[in-house]
Design a protein around this motif. Sequence first.
Motif, PDB file in Angstrom:
ATOM      1  N   LEU A 142       0.837  -1.185   0.000  1.00  0.00           N
ATOM      2  CA  LEU A 142       0.000   0.000   0.000  1.00  0.00           C
ATOM      3  C   LEU A 142       0.879   1.245   0.000  1.00  0.00           C
ATOM      4  O   LEU A 142       1.957   1.258   0.602  1.00  0.00           O
ATOM      5  CB  LEU A 142      -0.914   0.031   1.221  1.00  0.00           C
ATOM      6  CG  LEU A 142      -1.797  -1.201   1.449  1.00  0.00           C
ATOM      7  CD1 LEU A 142      -2.689  -0.971   2.673  1.00  0.00           C
ATOM      8  CD2 LEU A 142      -2.614  -1.539   0.233  1.00  0.00           C
ATOM      9  N   SER A 143       0.390   2.264  -0.666  1.00  0.00           N
ATOM     10  CA  SER A 143       1.078   3.553  -0.688  1.00  0.00           C
ATOM     11  C   SER A 143       0.122   4.630  -0.216  1.00  0.00           C
ATOM     12  O   SER A 143      -1.094   4.526  -0.407  1.00  0.00           O
ATOM     13  CB  SER A 143       1.544   3.885  -2.105  1.00  0.00           C
ATOM     14  OG  SER A 143       2.457   2.930  -2.594  1.00  0.00           O
ATOM     15  N   CYS A 144       0.686   5.651   0.369  1.00  0.00           N
ATOM     16  CA  CYS A 144      -0.102   6.798   0.801  1.00  0.00           C
ATOM     17  C   CYS A 144       0.680   8.054   0.440  1.00  0.00           C
ATOM     18  O   CYS A 144       1.722   8.343   1.038  1.00  0.00           O
ATOM     19  CB  CYS A 144      -0.371   6.747   2.294  1.00  0.00           C
ATOM     20  SG  CYS A 144      -1.197   8.209   2.966  1.00  0.00           S
ATOM     21  N   ALA A 145       0.178   8.757  -0.542  1.00  0.00           N
ATOM     22  CA  ALA A 145       0.821   9.990  -0.990  1.00  0.00           C
ATOM     23  C   ALA A 145       0.187  11.177  -0.270  1.00  0.00           C
ATOM     24  O   ALA A 145      -1.040  11.241  -0.128  1.00  0.00           O
ATOM     25  CB  ALA A 145       0.656  10.147  -2.492  1.00  0.00           C
ATOM     26  N   THR A 146       1.018  12.082   0.172  1.00  0.00           N
ATOM     27  CA  THR A 146       0.516  13.225   0.932  1.00  0.00           C
ATOM     28  C   THR A 146       0.844  14.534   0.225  1.00  0.00           C
ATOM     29  O   THR A 146       1.791  14.609  -0.568  1.00  0.00           O
ATOM     30  CB  THR A 146       1.095  13.271   2.344  1.00  0.00           C
ATOM     31  OG1 THR A 146       2.480  13.597   2.264  1.00  0.00           O
ATOM     32  CG2 THR A 146       0.927  11.942   3.053  1.00  0.00           C
ATOM     33  N   SER A 147       0.082  15.540   0.533  1.00  0.00           N
ATOM     34  CA  SER A 147       0.354  16.882   0.021  1.00  0.00           C
ATOM     35  C   SER A 147       0.035  17.868   1.129  1.00  0.00           C
ATOM     36  O   SER A 147      -0.675  17.556   2.079  1.00  0.00           O
ATOM     37  CB  SER A 147      -0.491  17.167  -1.215  1.00  0.00           C
ATOM     38  OG  SER A 147      -1.868  17.117  -0.892  1.00  0.00           O
ATOM     39  N   GLY A 148       0.555  19.036   1.012  1.00  0.00           N
ATOM     40  CA  GLY A 148       0.279  20.042   2.018  1.00  0.00           C
ATOM     41  C   GLY A 148       1.520  20.368   2.816  1.00  0.00           C
ATOM     42  O   GLY A 148       2.588  20.598   2.262  1.00  0.00           O
TER      43      GLY A 148
END
Length: 120
Positions: A20-26
Amino acid sequence: QVQLVESGGGLVQAGGSLRLSCATSGRTFSSFAMGWFRQAPGKEREFVAAISGGSISTYSDSNKGRFTISRDNAKNTVYLQMNSLKPEDTAVYYCAAGVGLLPNVRYDYWGQGTQVTVSS
């Protein structure tokens, strides 16, 4: 505001693997502790694993040895490698970002979840 988007879920046979991957922004990714949680139908959400900004990790007892959490601060992404999957691992998996020292992290931001289904 921090946005999290999970990916990598799917259907796999027992004994198989998924990442699983979790890409973040901010805001600055490396300042956050990141966690993975899961929720199976009819059950409460449960902790799976977490990793600090400095890549110190912690796991639930049921997943230790099978799952590995990691992060790439350059890519603003956290991963969950899941091996030797069991049908009881079937759940919606959520990524979360928060502040604080492991294991006492306050998770303020959550993704929408990704479904993992393990067939027997």
